[in-house]
Write an enzyme that holds these catalytic residues in place. Structure first.
Site, PDB file in Angstrom:
ATOM      1  N   ASP A 147      26.154  25.485 -17.779  1.00  0.00           N
ATOM      2  CA  ASP A 147      26.481  26.631 -16.624  1.00  0.00           C
ATOM      3  C   ASP A 147      28.259  26.301 -16.456  1.00  0.00           C
ATOM      4  O   ASP A 147      28.345  26.564 -15.124  1.00  0.00           O
ATOM      5  CB  ASP A 147      26.209  27.138 -15.185  1.00  0.00           C
ATOM      6  CG  ASP A 147      26.604  28.661 -14.408  1.00  0.00           C
ATOM      7  OD1 ASP A 147      27.348  29.228 -15.420  1.00  0.00           O
ATOM      8  OD2 ASP A 147      26.389  28.500 -13.286  1.00  0.00           O
ATOM      9  N   LYS A 205      29.017  23.010   0.794  1.00  0.00           N
ATOM     10  CA  LYS A 205      28.704  24.225   0.169  1.00  0.00           C
ATOM     11  C   LYS A 205      27.443  24.330   1.037  1.00  0.00           C
ATOM     12  O   LYS A 205      26.596  23.681   0.632  1.00  0.00           O
ATOM     13  CB  LYS A 205      28.022  23.548  -1.421  1.00  0.00           C
ATOM     14  CG  LYS A 205      27.884  24.565  -2.242  1.00  0.00           C
ATOM     15  CD  LYS A 205      27.821  24.336  -3.716  1.00  0.00           C
ATOM     16  CE  LYS A 205      27.089  25.332  -4.445  1.00  0.00           C
ATOM     17  NZ  LYS A 205      27.364  24.734  -6.127  1.00  0.00           N
TER      18      LYS A 205
HETATM   19  P1  ADP Z   1      28.413  29.111  -7.251  1.00  0.00           P
HETATM   20  O1  ADP Z   1      27.156  27.629  -7.635  1.00  0.00           O
HETATM   21  O2  ADP Z   1      27.848  29.359  -6.398  1.00  0.00           O
HETATM   22  O3  ADP Z   1      28.505  28.931  -8.417  1.00  0.00           O
HETATM   23  P2  ADP Z   1      30.554  26.976  -6.671  1.00  0.00           P
HETATM   24  O4  ADP Z   1      29.419  24.962  -6.400  1.00  0.00           O
HETATM   25  O5  ADP Z   1      30.613  26.674  -8.288  1.00  0.00           O
HETATM   26  O6  ADP Z   1      29.046  28.271  -6.592  1.00  0.00           O
HETATM   27  O7  ADP Z   1      31.813  27.039  -6.032  1.00  0.00           O
HETATM   28  C1  ADP Z   1      32.156  28.399  -5.840  1.00  0.00           C
HETATM   29  C2  ADP Z   1      33.276  28.120  -6.014  1.00  0.00           C
HETATM   30  O8  ADP Z   1      33.725  27.420  -4.556  1.00  0.00           O
HETATM   31  C3  ADP Z   1      34.467  27.955  -6.986  1.00  0.00           C
HETATM   32  O9  ADP Z   1      34.520  28.366  -7.768  1.00  0.00           O
HETATM   33  C4  ADP Z   1      35.231  26.602  -5.896  1.00  0.00           C
HETATM   34  O10 ADP Z   1      36.258  28.006  -6.453  1.00  0.00           O
HETATM   35  C5  ADP Z   1      35.073  26.209  -4.667  1.00  0.00           C
HETATM   36  N1  ADP Z   1      34.669  25.038  -4.214  1.00  0.00           N
HETATM   37  C6  ADP Z   1      33.027  24.947  -4.437  1.00  0.00           C
HETATM   38  N2  ADP Z   1      33.812  23.313  -4.490  1.00  0.00           N
HETATM   39  C7  ADP Z   1      35.013  22.976  -4.384  1.00  0.00           C
HETATM   40  C8  ADP Z   1      35.262  21.449  -4.054  1.00  0.00           C
HETATM   41  N3  ADP Z   1      34.919  20.398  -4.179  1.00  0.00           N
HETATM   42  N4  ADP Z   1      36.367  21.890  -3.694  1.00  0.00           N
HETATM   43  C9  ADP Z   1      37.358  23.058  -3.676  1.00  0.00           C
HETATM   44  N5  ADP Z   1      36.873  23.987  -3.702  1.00  0.00           N
HETATM   45  C10 ADP Z   1      35.582  23.840  -3.887  1.00  0.00           C
HETATM   46 MG    MG Z   2      29.929  27.929  -9.765  1.00  0.00          MG
END
Ligand code: ADP
Ligand code: MG
Length: 473
Positions: free
Chosen positions: A226, A121
């Site tokens: 959130d 991420k």
């Molecule tokens: P933000 O803080 O920008 O909202 P998120 O952590 O919610 O970011 O991640 C955005 C999207 O990425 C999630 O809705 C999911 O679809 C995907 N995602 C995030 N982390 C993972 C993970 N560990 N494994 C699989 N998909 C993930």
């Molecule tokens: Mg998110």
């Protein structure tokens, strides 16, 4: 944002040295004068300008001459620095497709040497909460223009620390693998955000599990803040995993009750609309008063036995300090990011999965095969440690919030020594900066500064001290 990691393979040791020098210069400069970059990088035969041109071509730095002539890192440049450091650490060897676009992040698959696929991420604070960050400009003053870098690093560090602590307390979260700059590497969750799931076999059970998580979090002293269908992943067996932790707060936060109620409200609203769950016999009659109709079965904040500070030790151990938390509180306005009055279904989280195919083939990965080269220590060491970004004058307070989160503690003495040396260097660089700005104000063009550098650069005792310093990192 497109992340083409191909260029990574072609970047030379000098390219990274100069890129790192720009990052270092950004600790106390919004725009880093080319002369200063050259001095920090102290390439043997000058040549920084040529390298800068290459970095510009790859969009890793941005040239800005609005106030005075100089360069700043782009998000892509910051991505490359983080990725290179993590590759050098052996965390992963290849970057694959993008699997998610969050409100303030981009998520990619990465592969380890043995073929395990993880999620990376990259935090991009300021992407949608720009208004929020902007509203704090008075507070940030001269630091305002590069706070995105500092804030994204803080968000990543916070997310990493919380994920690790929650994992240790057996919450269903991804397993936190490593963290560098604005980048968090974690286990890949097999499944989908609940937002994409039209039907559930057991909506009641899933609902109870999710609500139970909110309550258990509060019992551990935390509120997600959130907690919605974009941040809840669900697999084929309807197993729930929660993600996205940079905005979490303690139950002792002054608005804790409001955040808690908002998280609960989001879940009720979503399950009612998406899965037609009813929580009250008379719900139909109370349709207009939806919010109050299920009052009886809602967990109440005041009823929860909360233990504050439960995870504090774990968080600090991961390198996320109370000061970091305070900084985030000051800079990021949670209420601008998410309107409490808005329907949670319409939250702008926008966790779109970019590519829904489930082909986990390793062939999709761009192998980075970045051989560890001499000079990489510059990346791993203090420069990688962006704790001082935007914080020249408070660098001492930051001495324990470094990026080397896993090693915090063992190397504290060494770090302290580094910090002292670092402070000295920062002072020296401050002087050079003044000179560089004076030069720029005196309308000396880039060529003039370049010549100036050629005449004096690298040879003066000043400069050789810096280069000696850099070599020790
Ligand atoms: P933000 O803080 O920008 O909202 P998120 O952590 O919610 O970011 O991640 C955005 C999207 O990425 C999630 O809705 C999911 O679809 C995907 N995602 C995030 N982390 C993972 C993970 N560990 N494994 C699989 N998909 C993930
Ligand atoms: Mg998110």
């Amino acid at each position: 944002m497109k992340l083409d990691v191909n260029a990574l393979r072609y970047l030379s040791k000098d390219d990274f040295r100069v890129l790192t020098a720009v990052e270092m210069g950004m600790r106390n400069h919004e725009i880093v004068p080319a002369e200063l970059i050259a001095r920090i990088a102290s390439l043997k035969h000058g040549g920084t300008y040529k390298v800068l041109k290459n970095l510009l071509k790859h969009k890793l730095v941005h040239h800005d001459s609005s106030k005075y002539d100089g360069f700043r890192l782009t998000y892509l440049g910051y991505d490359f620095l983080a990725i290179k450091t993590l590759v050098n650490r052996g965390v992963f060897v290849a970057v694959g497709r993008q699997i998610g676009v969050g409100k303030e992040s981009d998520i990619f698959e990465v592969a380890t040497e043995d073929g395990t696929v993880l999620a990376m991420k990259l935090h991009r604070l300021g992407r949608t909460s720009f208004r929020a960050v902007k509203s704090k400009r008075d507070y940030l003053r001269h630091r305002s223009s590069f706070n995105w870098l500092y804030l994204s690093r803080l968000a990543a560090l916070k997310e990493f620390a919380f994920m690790k602590a929650l994992d240790e307390h057996r919450f269903p979260v991804p397993h936190a693998v490593d963290c560098n700059r604005h980048c968090v590497v974690m286990s890949l969750i097999q499944g989908y955000p609940l937002e994409q799931v039209k039907e559930l076999q057991n909506p009641d059970t899933v609902f109870e599990t999710i609500l139970g998580l909110v309550v258990r979090l509060a019992e551990h002293g935390l509120i997600h803040c959130d907690f919605n269908e974009f941040n809840i992943m669900i697999d084929d067996d309807e197993k729930v995993t929660m993600i996205d932790f940079p905005q979490m707060v303690s139950v002792s936060h002054e608005n804790a009750k409001m955040y808690f109620d908002r998280d609960v409200e989001c879940i009720f609203k979503f399950f009612r609309k998406r899965y037609n769950l009813s929580f009250h016999e008379n719900e139909v009659e109370y349709d207009d008063l939806e919010v109050d109709s299920d009052e009886g079965c809602r967990p109440q904040f005041s009823d929860i036995k909360k233990v504050t500070g439960f995870l504090d030790k774990d968080l600090e151990a991961s390198g996320f300090t109370r000061k970091d938390q305070n900084d985030m509180e000051k800079f990021v306005d949670r209420d601008v990011e998410k309107d409490p009055g808005s329907d949670c279904e319409e939250t702008e989280d926008g966790g779109d999965t970019v590519d829904e195919t489930d082909d986990r083939s390793i062939k999709l990965f761009e192998s980075l095969s970045l051989a560890r080269k001499e000079g990489d220590s510059m990346l791993e060491g203090n420069i990688e440690d962006t704790r001082n970004i935007a914080h020249q004058d408070s660098s001492k307070e930051h001495s324990k919030s470094g990026d080397e989160v896993e090693h915090a503690g063992d190397e504290s003495e060494e770090e302290e020594q580094e910090q002292v040396e670092n402070d000295e260097l920062v002072k020296r660089l401050g002087k050079q900066r003044k000179r560089a700005i004076q030069a720029a104000r005196g309308r000396r063009n880039v060529l003039t500064s370049r010549n100036t550098y050629k005449d004096k650069g690298g040879r003066s005792s000043h400069s050789s001290k810096i280069s000696k310093q850099l070599n020790t990192w």
